[in-house]
Design an enzyme around this catalytic site. Structure first.
Site, PDB file in Angstrom:
ATOM      1  N   LYS A 140       0.839  -1.213   0.000  1.00 18.51           N
ATOM      2  CA  LYS A 140       0.000   0.000   0.000  1.00 18.51           C
ATOM      3  C   LYS A 140       0.868   1.254   0.000  1.00 18.51           C
ATOM      4  O   LYS A 140       0.607   2.205  -0.733  1.00 18.51           O
ATOM      5  CB  LYS A 140      -0.909  -0.014   1.245  1.00 18.51           C
ATOM      6  CG  LYS A 140      -1.550   1.314   1.542  1.00 18.51           C
ATOM      7  CD  LYS A 140      -2.356   1.293   2.820  1.00 18.51           C
ATOM      8  CE  LYS A 140      -1.607   1.586   4.094  1.00 18.51           C
ATOM      9  NZ  LYS A 140      -1.249   3.000   4.317  1.00 18.51           N
ATOM     10  N   ASN A 141       1.907   1.270   0.831  1.00 19.56           N
ATOM     11  CA  ASN A 141       2.689   2.501   0.983  1.00 19.56           C
ATOM     12  C   ASN A 141       3.610   2.786  -0.200  1.00 19.56           C
ATOM     13  O   ASN A 141       4.189   3.863  -0.282  1.00 19.56           O
ATOM     14  CB  ASN A 141       3.504   2.476   2.283  1.00 19.56           C
ATOM     15  CG  ASN A 141       2.620   2.701   3.497  1.00 19.56           C
ATOM     16  OD1 ASN A 141       1.428   2.961   3.361  1.00 19.56           O
ATOM     17  ND2 ASN A 141       3.212   2.593   4.684  1.00 19.56           N
TER      18      ASN A 141
ATOM     19  N   CYS B 209      -4.619  12.813  13.663  1.00 20.14           N
ATOM     20  CA  CYS B 209      -5.300  11.520  13.506  1.00 20.14           C
ATOM     21  C   CYS B 209      -5.048  10.708  14.760  1.00 20.14           C
ATOM     22  O   CYS B 209      -4.393  11.180  15.684  1.00 20.14           O
ATOM     23  CB  CYS B 209      -4.850  10.807  12.243  1.00 20.14           C
ATOM     24  SG  CYS B 209      -3.277  10.013  12.356  1.00 20.14           S
TER      25      CYS B 209
ATOM     26  N   ARG C 166       0.614  14.704  13.639  1.00 19.98           N
ATOM     27  CA  ARG C 166       1.081  14.498  12.268  1.00 19.98           C
ATOM     28  C   ARG C 166       1.110  15.785  11.427  1.00 19.98           C
ATOM     29  O   ARG C 166       0.318  15.955  10.488  1.00 19.98           O
ATOM     30  CB  ARG C 166       0.274  13.399  11.585  1.00 19.98           C
ATOM     31  CG  ARG C 166       0.389  12.100  12.341  1.00 19.98           C
ATOM     32  CD  ARG C 166      -0.236  10.950  11.637  1.00 19.98           C
ATOM     33  NE  ARG C 166       0.522  10.471  10.499  1.00 19.98           N
ATOM     34  CZ  ARG C 166       0.174   9.404   9.785  1.00 19.98           C
ATOM     35  NH1 ARG C 166      -0.888   8.727  10.102  1.00 19.98           N
ATOM     36  NH2 ARG C 166       0.899   9.018   8.772  1.00 19.98           N
TER      37      ARG C 166
ATOM     38  N   ASP D  29       5.108   0.574  11.830  1.00 21.59           N
ATOM     39  CA  ASP D  29       3.890  -0.072  11.336  1.00 21.59           C
ATOM     40  C   ASP D  29       3.775  -1.536  11.763  1.00 21.59           C
ATOM     41  O   ASP D  29       2.790  -2.198  11.432  1.00 21.59           O
ATOM     42  CB  ASP D  29       3.813   0.034   9.804  1.00 21.59           C
ATOM     43  CG  ASP D  29       3.379   1.420   9.353  1.00 21.59           C
ATOM     44  OD1 ASP D  29       3.024   2.246  10.213  1.00 21.59           O
ATOM     45  OD2 ASP D  29       3.394   1.683   8.128  1.00 21.59           O
TER      46      ASP D  29
ATOM     47  N   ARG E 143      -8.369  -0.465   5.355  1.00 18.98           N
ATOM     48  CA  ARG E 143      -7.596   0.561   4.623  1.00 18.98           C
ATOM     49  C   ARG E 143      -6.306  -0.024   4.074  1.00 18.98           C
ATOM     50  O   ARG E 143      -5.787   0.453   3.068  1.00 18.98           O
ATOM     51  CB  ARG E 143      -7.262   1.725   5.561  1.00 18.98           C
ATOM     52  CG  ARG E 143      -8.455   2.594   5.886  1.00 18.98           C
ATOM     53  CD  ARG E 143      -8.018   3.765   6.739  1.00 18.98           C
ATOM     54  NE  ARG E 143      -6.752   4.276   6.219  1.00 18.98           N
ATOM     55  CZ  ARG E 143      -5.793   4.820   6.946  1.00 18.98           C
ATOM     56  NH1 ARG E 143      -5.948   4.959   8.236  1.00 18.98           N
ATOM     57  NH2 ARG E 143      -4.679   5.226   6.387  1.00 18.98           N
TER      58      ARG E 143
HETATM   59  C1  UD1 Z   1       4.400   6.953   6.324  1.00 23.03           C
HETATM   60  C2  UD1 Z   1       3.571   5.707   6.122  1.00 23.03           C
HETATM   61  C3  UD1 Z   1       3.071   5.183   7.462  1.00 23.03           C
HETATM   62  C4  UD1 Z   1       4.241   4.960   8.418  1.00 23.03           C
HETATM   63  C5  UD1 Z   1       5.099   6.224   8.497  1.00 23.03           C
HETATM   64  C6  UD1 Z   1       6.373   6.003   9.299  1.00 23.03           C
HETATM   65  C7  UD1 Z   1       2.626   6.055   3.938  1.00 23.03           C
HETATM   66  C8  UD1 Z   1       1.416   6.339   3.103  1.00 23.03           C
HETATM   67  N1  UD1 Z   1       2.443   6.045   5.261  1.00 23.03           N
HETATM   68  O1  UD1 Z   1       3.556   7.944   6.906  1.00 23.03           O
HETATM   69  O2  UD1 Z   1       2.391   3.946   7.230  1.00 23.03           O
HETATM   70  O3  UD1 Z   1       3.746   4.680   9.700  1.00 23.03           O
HETATM   71  O4  UD1 Z   1       5.488   6.653   7.186  1.00 23.03           O
HETATM   72  O5  UD1 Z   1       7.119   4.976   8.756  1.00 23.03           O
HETATM   73  O6  UD1 Z   1       3.694   5.804   3.407  1.00 23.03           O
HETATM   74  N2  UD1 Z   1       6.619  14.777  10.529  1.00 23.03           N
HETATM   75  C9  UD1 Z   1       6.791  16.114  10.795  1.00 23.03           C
HETATM   76  N3  UD1 Z   1       6.509  17.016   9.809  1.00 23.03           N
HETATM   77  C10 UD1 Z   1       6.074  16.621   8.566  1.00 23.03           C
HETATM   78  C11 UD1 Z   1       5.925  15.257   8.295  1.00 23.03           C
HETATM   79  C12 UD1 Z   1       6.196  14.330   9.301  1.00 23.03           C
HETATM   80  O7  UD1 Z   1       7.177  16.495  11.895  1.00 23.03           O
HETATM   81  O8  UD1 Z   1       5.842  17.499   7.717  1.00 23.03           O
HETATM   82  C13 UD1 Z   1       6.909  13.776  11.574  1.00 23.03           C
HETATM   83  C14 UD1 Z   1       5.691  12.917  11.950  1.00 23.03           C
HETATM   84  O9  UD1 Z   1       4.878  13.587  12.882  1.00 23.03           O
HETATM   85  C15 UD1 Z   1       6.358  11.684  12.506  1.00 23.03           C
HETATM   86  C16 UD1 Z   1       7.606  11.557  11.652  1.00 23.03           C
HETATM   87  O10 UD1 Z   1       7.802  12.818  11.034  1.00 23.03           O
HETATM   88  O11 UD1 Z   1       6.723  11.902  13.840  1.00 23.03           O
HETATM   89  C17 UD1 Z   1       7.548  10.512  10.577  1.00 23.03           C
HETATM   90  O12 UD1 Z   1       6.335  10.644   9.866  1.00 23.03           O
HETATM   91  P1  UD1 Z   1       6.257  10.373   8.304  1.00 23.03           P
HETATM   92  O13 UD1 Z   1       7.425   9.588   7.863  1.00 23.03           O
HETATM   93  O14 UD1 Z   1       5.993  11.670   7.614  1.00 23.03           O
HETATM   94  O15 UD1 Z   1       4.948   9.504   8.172  1.00 23.03           O
HETATM   95  P2  UD1 Z   1       4.028   9.469   6.909  1.00 23.03           P
HETATM   96  O16 UD1 Z   1       4.840   9.758   5.708  1.00 23.03           O
HETATM   97  O17 UD1 Z   1       2.797  10.278   7.152  1.00 23.03           O
END
Ligand code: UD1
Length: 422
Positions: free
Chosen positions: A22-23, A116, A121, A306, A398
């Site tokens: 999915k990711n 969420c 996030r 995950d 999902r």
């Molecule tokens: C993706 C995955 C999710 C997985 C996560 C971590 C997808 C669709 N989803 O989510 O399944 O659990 O990676 O491996 O690929 N952060 C910030 N600022 C930002 C963005 C992120 O501070 O602009 C922080 C987040 O709060 C978190 C960390 O960075 O603490 C990592 O999050 P991130 O890697 O962005 O997760 P996703 O990409 O949303």
């Protein structure tokens, strides 16, 4: 909304073919927006998040059609650069359309995703990165509004490293003028799968899989249809391996690149499971109660967040005391209170769970509150005595294709029932 009713106590045994990730599928689907050429994607998992992403692409004017297990996406005729709140609020990964839309169409409007279940996030890294690439970004009426005639390459340092943040900026930089360097980039294999697809289409990207990714912008991607086969889902595979371990069973998962599962295999081995791997599969066998281990999540190459909840389910039944520390998300222990309802002995302190293994769990009504937490409840219920009723299964749908079908193939007793209440 659906519920799962699980009659626990069956030892799982058998084989599962792992679905596409999915990711990896979500950013790859979105990357179709970068050119007017048809994308032909194989091994796309039929899960709700993928359906939601197809809906979002449809609103933007793309057409998606399934041809057996293939998905065809046509993007010559985009009609909108605005993502609707109704879709973004159900799937945060919708933010991924920002980079490709602004790169190809010069403008994008995407509602700010709210918090969420697993934390606030933020999306500051996506926004700051686009600003660094020269885009004008305004936040107004709850929307992120991005404009740029043509993005310009830049050096961007991420802190912390973000998976979708890296993907979004990589897609934006593909069509930018000049060179972009993303430092502290996410090293997850799903980022590399997206890069592999973009490279096939004419993008110039180096360094994927390391923490420095360099993208040399091109004017346009290649002509012709763009084909790709999505990598296997390491989270789905890991979940079934843990299902094998928690039921003291014998489960084999088939996937083309078993090395994707090295980290989960190392951790499962430490609990006492036997793991064997060959070219296209990984087999777990467990003939006794698991032993406690400590697990700390981290960005790749750390233990994947995950799979943290699913490991917590296994460790609830282990002999000894385990510490599970979540370092990626601020609130990813919501499954703990539900596991406690099934008899688990877990106390939390901030982002750490102290799990004192018990020798049995008992079935109970429980509620999923996020995708992986829901999977953890299913795993616990497989090993529990009696019946567990898991509500809010839509979280699990999902990201898992045919989860009850797969588990029943392995000998579980799981039923889905429709219900008017969540
Ligand atoms: C993706 C995955 C999710 C997985 C996560 C971590 C997808 C669709 N989803 O989510 O399944 O659990 O990676 O491996 O690929 N952060 C910030 N600022 C930002 C963005 C992120 O501070 O602009 C922080 C987040 O709060 C978190 C960390 O960075 O603490 C990592 O999050 P991130 O890697 O962005 O997760 P996703 O990409 O949303």
């Amino acid at each position: 909304m659906d519920r799962l009713i699980v009659e626990g106590g069956q030892r799982l045994s058998g084989e599962i073919q792992v679905s596409g990730a999915k990711n990896a599928a979500l950013p790859i689907l979105v990357s179709s927006l970068l050119s007017p050429h048809t994308c032909v994607l194989e091994n796309i998992p039929d899960v709700v998040d993928v359906r939601t992403m197809c809906q979002l692409l449809g609103v933007l004017g793309a057409t998606t059609s399934w041809d057996g297990p293939r998905l065809l996406i046509r993007t010559e005729t985009l009609k909108s650069h605005e993502a609707p709140y109704a879709l973004v609020s159900t799937m945060r990964a919708s933010i991924l359309v920002l980079g490709p839309l602004v790169a190809r169409w010069g403008e994008a409007i995407v509602p700010l995703p709210g918090g969420c279940a697993i934390g606030s996030r933020p999306v500051n890294l996506h926004i700051d990165g686009l600003r660094a690439l020269g885009a004008e970004v305004r936040i107004q009426h709850g929307n992120i509004h991005v404009k740029a005639k043509r993005l310009k390459g830049a050096r961007i340092a991420m802190e912390p490293s973000s998976v979708t943040g890296t993907e979004n900026l990589m897609m934006a930089a593909v069509l930018a003028e000049g060179v972009t360097v993303i430092e502290n980039a996410a090293r997850e294999p799903e980022v590399a799968d997206l890069a592999a697809f973009l490279i096939k289409r004419g993008a110039r990207i180096q360094g994927c899989g390391t923490n420095t990714i360099t993208i040399e912008g091109v004017e346009a991607l290649n002509d012709g249809d763009h084909h790709h086969r999505i990598m296997a889902d390491r989270m789905e595979a890991g979940t079934y391996l843990i299902a094998g371990a928690v039921t003291q069973g014998d489960v084999t998962v088939h996937l083309p690149s078993p090395d994707l599962l090295d980290d989960i295999c190392t951790t499962l081995h430490a609990t006492g499971a036997e793991l064997s791997r060959n070219h296209g599969s990984v087999r777990v066998t467990m003939d006794r109660r698991a032993s406690a281990v400590d697990v700390t999540t981290g960005p790749c190459p750390g233990f994947p967040t995950d799979l943290q909840a699913q490991m917590a389910a296994l460790l609830s039944l282990a002999e000894g005391v385990s510490l599970v520390t979540e370092t990626v998300f601020e609130n990813r222990l919501t499954h703990v209170s539900e596991l406690r309802r099934m008899g688990a002995n877990i106390t939390t302190n901030g982002n750490q769970a102290r799990i004192v293994g018990v020798d049995k769990l008992s079935g109970a009504p429980v509620m999923a509150s996020d995708l992986r937490g829901g999977a953890a409840l299913i795993l616990a219920s497989l090993a529990a005595e009696g019946e567990t009723i898991i509500s809010r299964v839509y979280h699990v749908d999902r990201g898992y294709e045919r989860i009850e079908g797969n588990l029943n193939t392995l000998g579980a007793n799981v039923r889905r029932v429709k219900s008017n209440n969540a």
